[in-house]
Design an enzyme around this catalytic site. Structure first.
Site, PDB file in Angstrom:
ATOM      1  N   CYS A  61       0.834  -1.206   0.000  1.00 29.68           N
ATOM      2  CA  CYS A  61       0.000   0.000   0.000  1.00 29.68           C
ATOM      3  C   CYS A  61       0.864   1.249   0.000  1.00 29.68           C
ATOM      4  CB  CYS A  61      -0.946  -0.006   1.197  1.00 29.68           C
ATOM      5  SG  CYS A  61      -0.132  -0.176   2.797  1.00 29.68           S
ATOM      6  N   HIS A 117      -1.275   1.407   7.499  1.00 29.03           N
ATOM      7  CA  HIS A 117      -1.821   1.262   6.146  1.00 29.03           C
ATOM      8  C   HIS A 117      -1.796   2.625   5.456  1.00 29.03           C
ATOM      9  CE1 HIS A 117      -4.130  -0.269   2.830  1.00 29.03           C
ATOM     10  NE2 HIS A 117      -5.104   0.604   3.041  1.00 29.03           N
TER      11      HIS A 117
END
Length: 915
Positions: A328, A870
């Site tokens: 990510c 994230h």
């Protein structure tokens, strides 16, 4: 041509209310039973809105006016019943005519803008009532890493099959959930080949990447993308059948539709909604029941019309990237670069002639080529999310630190990409050697232009054109005060958050002239600042008079441990649990000594057999400056101490017992204690004002302790070798009753560890972060500067100023801090402007009179802790003037007020042009 059903009406025409009820029921039933393989149909948005307006018109009128009961439904204001369904505005007729793949859609269709999805049962009902078409059926498939999400495929994979060695080509459509075995079988059917004699290859960029021999693997899992090339290779011992030779298949473009095993027609999809969240989505039923608001909201993109599964068309720039495993960080950085308008335009054109294939600092053009191909895929219409495996493999090859599947810092990746792309696209093939000259007093404008010209002579690329600016760096030697000025390029600005660059320090301020009681003062100073920064902050905070200054001291065990005289002393040497005091003294005094008044009180002496009390230091010493040339008497010292203690004299006692002098008149005399001090003392302490002698003991120049409370008045000889003159005051219980000495006790620490910090009244602004970045600070000891004049390494002070700003300004918020023992992330909310980020006043080049204003268009976010967090990206499609959240392969529209969060990490600003 597409098949269109004849008009309906075989059954009696229903009323709008009856149609609305039936359609609501079919949609509601479909919403609660969605599963893989279900069929949905596209309905042209134009026809759909006409039907919704027709079906809901009477109810809207009822809600809008009380006279609706008498409204004539046949009046001119009542909308007409829609004609037959017309989906031809969705169909690419030229592509459909020229292929055998069936009905081809336009590549740029978007749900809620061009079409609406309805269950197949609803479509059949519409066809029975209205007829028309053509029917555009689409299937629900599973997707996502765990295959628990459902998606309607709106656009199937379009694959180009290349038959070798005959060099025939064929274009097919096939579901991404089909297996390699199904593709293998279909290719053999199209080219009339024997299954055992054919191999198929991933032919990405017309290169054999991988043999596709895992027949049970899906095309999605094999990372097969839209418009990808597939090589159909025939072995030497086999070949095309006679039918193939007769039919030829010699056309350069032969097309076929591949039907997946679970559906009659499969279409490539877009957006996916998790299966668990389907019932929470706004359904078609709720939209219809909310009457006209359903159309209005969907047009505004606020409440999408859905039936539990949402889809997206093929709007350019809305393609997601699959997470390959902790990638990510890479996906978010790529999306921000890809959506930089200047890069999007550059890499979609022919940039190959600018590739520097022989730059030893570059990646022989491979990084630029791979990034360009990736960008084109992300901007291509009608694409589904794909896995950037090729790009990641190239990245790992040239930057091994990003190999594997560990989490990394998106800003570090971004820095590598920008630098790597620059070297691959550097237009300078042979870099000249240029020796930089120091400013040596020349005008800044001349030096800055010279440095920039030297930089461009060696570095000239699209990255420099778009992202690079210039700042002025000023170094000052703390010893010889040599000034060195350079002008350096920058690719991005790494701004420290305030809590990482500043510290809070508490100092207790004492006045020596009796003008006020001691008071604590808390200030904010640079974390790597110097003593002069603390002096300046305290001076501002405590309200100094124009003729005063403060003198700092460190207190230990109720004594002055040291005076902080060196203005360049690093504040890092002062610990949070230290105790500091500041003393107000006159500015004009030169060649001074300090009377250091040390407080003592009686305490039981430990180990004393008789249990007698002894005198022990307590509280905070007071300080009074005296001239080294002054002749000072015992009376002068008594007067000085009375003056310093006068603010703490208890008010109920008044001056009846002490006959304390008028401090306002005494203060001016005491600021310059000299040969006239004796007369000043007598003037303010005449026979009619008896002075109480305080129990004072002075350590004189002979190191003898003199009791100043007894004996006749005479001159006191002060020590000549010491800055401080020790003076003790012994506080008896009786004396303690007359003064409020709590001001002298409990000296606070510099910073109380664990104490609750006062909440900010305002969030930290991006401007404050920039000012902290530009603030003058000393170099850290590990990064000392070699002074050309001293010929030694010095801890110089460094000051940065912005001089030249780029078209695209990248700002990195330094949320992460590292040390040997720990890693830390700051969750501080930074209030950054989305519009009108004005840097005009921060430009040091005053000859540049133009305004420097920027608008935000992209940013990366980091959620969670270090190592396990994230990354996402918020990106504005400038042509749409709309913000989207890019969360790997999930893309969703967001409102502008959702862009600002405490997760913001790297900000992308674009210059606002006046034209």
């Amino acid at each position: 041509m597409a098949e269109v059903s004849p008009a309906g009406c075989s059954s009696p025409e229903l009323s709008p209310e009856e149609e609305l009820s039936i359609i609501s029921a079919t949609i509601s039933a479909a919403e609660h039973q969605i599963k893989v393989g279900d069929t949905f149909c596209l309905v042209s948005r134009r026809w759909w809105e006409k039907w919704v307006h027709f079906a809901t018109h009477k109810k809207i009128s009822t809600n809008e006016g009380s006279s609706s009961d008498h409204q004539d439904l046949n009046s001119a204001s009542t909308p007409k019943r829609p004609s037959s369904i017309d989906n031809m505005d969705l169909v690419n007729e030229s592509a459909s005519d020229n292929s055998t793949m069936g009905i081809e859609l336009h590549d740029t269709l978007q749900e809620h803008t061009h079409y609406t999805l309805v269950p197949e049962e609803t479509w059949n009902q519409f066809c029975a009532w209205y007829g028309g078409g053509p029917k555009l059926a689409r299937k629900v498939i599973s997707c996502g890493e765990s295959q628990t999400e459902l998606s309607v495929e709106v656009y199937p994979l379009r694959l180009h099959l290349h038959l070798m060695p005959k060099s025939d080509r064929c274009t097919i459509r096939i579901s991404k959930r089909e297996t390699i075995g199904a593709l293998h079988k279909k290719a053999c059917e199209i080219f009339q080949l024997n299954l055992e004699q054919v191999s198929i290859w991933d032919y990405f960029s017309h290169q054999k990447h991988a043999l596709m021999n895992d027949l049970d693997k899906t095309l999605d899992d094999a990372n097969i993308q839209m418009d990808q090339d597939i090589l159909v290779e025939v072995s030497d011992d086999g070949g095309c059948t006679s039918d193939v030779q007769e039919n030829g298949f010699t056309k350069s473009n032969t097309s076929a539709l591949v039907e997946p095993s679970k559906a009659n027609l499969s279409i490539a999809g877009g957006f996916s909604a998790s299966k668990g969240a389907m019932k929470n989505n706004n359904s078609e039923l709720s939209q219809i029941q909310s009457l006209a608001s359903g159309i209005t909201e969907s047009e505004d993109h606020k409440t999408p019309v859905s039936v539990g599964v949402s889809t997206r068309g093929s709007s350019g720039g809305l393609t997601g990237l699959l997470n390959l495993g902790n990638t990510c960080f890479m996906n978010s950085a790529i999306q921000c670069l890809v959506h930089t308008p200047e890069f999007a335009m550059y890499f979609r054109e022919d940039f190959y002639n600018e590739i520097n294939w022989h730059n030893p600092l570059g990646m022989v053009g491979e990084l630029a080529v791979t990034f360009g191909e990736l960008l084109r895929k992300l901007w291509a219409p009608g694409r589904t999310p794909f896995a950037p495996k090729v790009f990641k493999s190239k990245l790992a090859r040239f930057a091994p630190q990003f190999s594997g599947y560990n989490q990394h810092d998106s800003q570090e990746l971004l820095a590598f990409l920008l630098d790597g792309l620059h070297e691959d696209l550097n237009r300078v093939k042979h870099k000249p050697y240029i020796k930089s000259r120091d400013a040596d007093g020349r005008p800044d404008e001349e030096v800055a232009d010279e440095y920039w010209a030297n930089h461009i002579a060696r570095n000239d690329s699209i990255i420099v054109d778009v992202c690079q600016g210039q700042y002025k760096s000023t170094l000052v030697c703390p010893v010889c005060e040599k000034i060195s000025v350079t002008f350096d390029p920058f690719m991005y600005l790494s701004l420290p958050l305030q809590s990482t660059t500043t510290r809070t320090m508490t100092v207790t301020v004492f006045s020596c002239d009796g003008s006020g009681v001691p008071a604590s003062c808390t200030v904010i100073v640079p974390k790597q600042g110097r003593c002069r920064d603390l002096v300046q902050a305290v001076s501002r905070a405590c309200g100094l008079k124009q003729n005063e200054k403060v003198f700092l001291a460190e207190i230990r065990n109720h004594l002055i441990h040291q005076f902080l005289e060196d203005p360049l002393m690093s504040l890092s040497s002062i610990k949070d649990d230290d105790h500091l005091s500041a003393y107000k003294i006159p500015k004009s005094m030169k060649n001074t000594k300090f009377l250091q008044l040390i407080h003592r009180r009686q305490e039981l002496v430990t180990g004393n057999a008789r249990g007698t009390a002894g005198w022990k230091a307590y509280g905070t010493p007071l300080v009074f400056p005296v001239s080294c040339d002054a002749t000072i008497t015992r009376g002068d010292i008594q007067l000085i101490v009375h003056t310093m203690l006068s603010p703490m004299l208890k008010t109920e006692q008044g001056y009846s017992e002490f006959s304390d002098p008028d401090t306002s008149s005494v203060a001016s005399d005491l600021k310059n204690v000299n040969v006239e001090a004796d007369s000043a003392c007598k003037e303010n302490n005449g026979p009619d004002k008896p002075q109480l002698k305080l129990p004072l003991k002075l350590v004189d120049g002979n190191n003898a302790c003199i009791d100043l409370s007894v004996g006749e008045e005479r001159t006191v000889r002060l020590p000549s070798s010491s800055l401080s003159v020790l003076l003790f005051i012994d506080w008896s219980p009786k004396l303690l009753q007359k003064y409020d000495t709590h001001y002298l006790e409990k000296l606070p620490e510099v910073f109380k560890t664990g104490a609750s910090k006062k909440a900010r009244t305002e969030p930290l602004s991006l401007y404050a972060c920039l000012e902290a970045f530009l603030r003058e600070e000393p170099l850290v000891p590990e990064d000392m500067w070699f002074c050309p004049r001293c010929k030694e390494r010095r801890q110089a002070s460094k000051k940065l100023d912005l001089w030249r700003l780029p078209e695209v300004l990248v700002i990195h918020l330094k949320r992460f801090s590292y040390s040997r023992s720990m890693k830390h992330k700051l969750e501080t909310f930074v209030n950054f402007p989305i519009h009108d980020f004005d840097l005009t006043n921060y430009i040091a080049n005053k000859n540049n009179s133009s305004r420097h204003v920027y608008d935000l268009y992209a940013l990366t976010n980091h959620y969670g802790s270090m190592g396990s967090g994230h990354y996402t990206a918020h990106i504005k499609l400038i042509e749409e003037n709309r913000w989207y959240n890019f969360d790997d392969n999930h893309i969703s529209p967001i409102n502008e007020d959702e862009v600002k969060t405490n997760a913001a990490y790297v900000l992308f600003y674009r210059r606002v042009r006046s034209d």
